[in-house]
Design an enzyme around this catalytic site. Sequence first.
Site, short mmCIF file in Angstrom:
data_model
loop_
_atom_site.label_atom_id
_atom_site.label_comp_id
_atom_site.label_asym_id
_atom_site.label_seq_id
_atom_site.Cartn_x
_atom_site.Cartn_y
_atom_site.Cartn_z
N ASP A 80 28.49 18.85 67.33
CA ASP A 80 26.76 18.79 68.57
C ASP A 80 25.76 19.85 68.90
O ASP A 80 24.94 18.52 68.87
CB ASP A 80 27.21 19.97 69.78
CG ASP A 80 27.21 21.37 69.33
OD1 ASP A 80 27.51 21.62 67.82
OD2 ASP A 80 27.99 22.66 69.36
N ASP B 48 35.53 21.82 63.30
CA ASP B 48 35.87 22.00 65.07
C ASP B 48 36.46 21.69 65.59
O ASP B 48 37.10 21.96 66.90
CB ASP B 48 34.72 22.72 65.28
CG ASP B 48 33.96 23.93 64.15
OD1 ASP B 48 35.11 24.35 63.49
OD2 ASP B 48 32.82 24.54 64.74
N ARG C 215 55.64 42.97 55.82
CA ARG C 215 54.33 42.94 56.60
C ARG C 215 53.57 41.79 57.97
O ARG C 215 54.30 40.78 57.92
CB ARG C 215 53.04 42.98 55.35
CG ARG C 215 52.87 43.78 54.27
CD ARG C 215 52.18 43.64 53.33
NE ARG C 215 51.61 44.56 52.01
CZ ARG C 215 51.95 44.33 51.21
NH1 ARG C 215 50.26 43.29 51.07
NH2 ARG C 215 51.92 45.30 50.60
N HIS D 38 35.12 29.79 54.61
CA HIS D 38 34.21 28.06 54.21
C HIS D 38 35.69 27.67 52.91
O HIS D 38 35.11 25.64 52.88
CB HIS D 38 33.75 28.13 52.58
CG HIS D 38 32.22 28.83 54.08
ND1 HIS D 38 32.23 30.01 54.29
CD2 HIS D 38 31.39 28.05 54.72
CE1 HIS D 38 31.44 30.10 54.87
NE2 HIS D 38 30.92 29.27 55.28
O1 F6P Z 1 30.55 24.27 62.97
C1 F6P Z 1 31.30 24.08 61.98
C2 F6P Z 1 31.69 26.03 61.14
O2 F6P Z 1 33.01 25.74 60.21
C3 F6P Z 1 32.43 26.95 62.30
O3 F6P Z 1 33.97 26.97 62.27
C4 F6P Z 1 31.80 28.38 61.77
O4 F6P Z 1 31.98 29.41 62.81
C5 F6P Z 1 30.79 27.47 60.68
O5 F6P Z 1 30.29 26.21 60.86
C6 F6P Z 1 30.09 29.13 60.01
O6 F6P Z 1 28.98 28.35 59.31
P1 F6P Z 1 28.18 28.95 58.14
O7 F6P Z 1 28.68 28.38 57.13
O8 F6P Z 1 26.67 28.33 58.30
O9 F6P Z 1 28.84 30.68 58.57
#
Ligand code: F6P
Length: 314
Positions: A67, A91, A126, A236
């Site tokens: 976006d 996302d 768990r 990530h």
């Molecule tokens: O918009 C993609 C995204 O991976 C989201 O899912 C997440 O909240 C954000 O980016 C994390 O961003 P950064 O790597 O800058 O912390």
Amino acid sequence: MVVTLRDRDVAGILPRGGTILGTTNRDNPFHYRVEENGKHVFRNMSDRILENLKSNGIQALVLIGGDGTHAVALELEKLGVKVVGVPKTIDNDIPLTERTFGFDSAVGVASWALDRLHTTAESHHRVMILEVMGRYAGWISLHAGMAGGADVILIPEIPYDIDVIVRKVRDRVERGKRFSIIVVSEGAAPIGGAMTVKRIVEDSPEKIRLGGIGEKLANEIEQRTEIESRCTVLGHLQRGGTPTAFDRILATRYGVAAVECICRGEFGRMVALQKNEITSVPIADVVGKPHNVPSDDQLVKAGRAMGICFGDED
Ligand code: F6P
């Protein structure tokens, strides 16, 4: 910083994630952080873009991202730049397209993680919680939870009641299932409560970084059920590595469609997937309109029919 990409420069990138361009997912050229006299200040650098496009004879820009990227595309279009957008984010939160590329790969990693968490959950009795990304949309959690056989799926669109989750965990124990798997979106929140913010990045257009809800839930569930509850934050990992075949094909179809838009002189449009056909939509119809999981989503309904708890009702 201008490089002409020829066939040999882009050969072999299909199995690679990320970008070979060295781009950013946070900067905004209309509010760009620069250093002046040893201090960081924000400047509108769009003039520089216009100059660079002109001096390099670049007639059209293809902007690839979510976006924020499309908001920049819209502003550039207002300045007369010929733009075409391509929806790319894990996302899947861009409207008017059924898929953004990257999403399928992220879901693949998240469901792979759920498969592995099942092992410890089952053998050590768990509650295992997997926190996934997705910002304010629950698509990753929903799809990974369905594919990975989660017992509870928590998404931002459906605020949860901790009592409902605790009842679900206890009910499973009573039925002989001494473990539970919960997948939670980073943006999930309790009814009447706020999302969990991990950090505020002041000099970023997207100031809020979500995170931490999984750990909170683990503590609450463990206290109330006395069942050891552990959280894994996928982070990530779900944004890297080898893209799935679906994403590779989608990205290729989008790339072809973007070039076709340019050839036809159709600008100010984002390529999109609708009913599995590639089409394009006005960028103006996309910007500022989030694409969330609707309350009548078929997958949510299917999940409920399977007995999956969404945290709102038993
Ligand atoms: O918009 C993609 C995204 O991976 C989201 O899912 C997440 O909240 C954000 O980016 C994390 O961003 P950064 O790597 O800058 O912390």
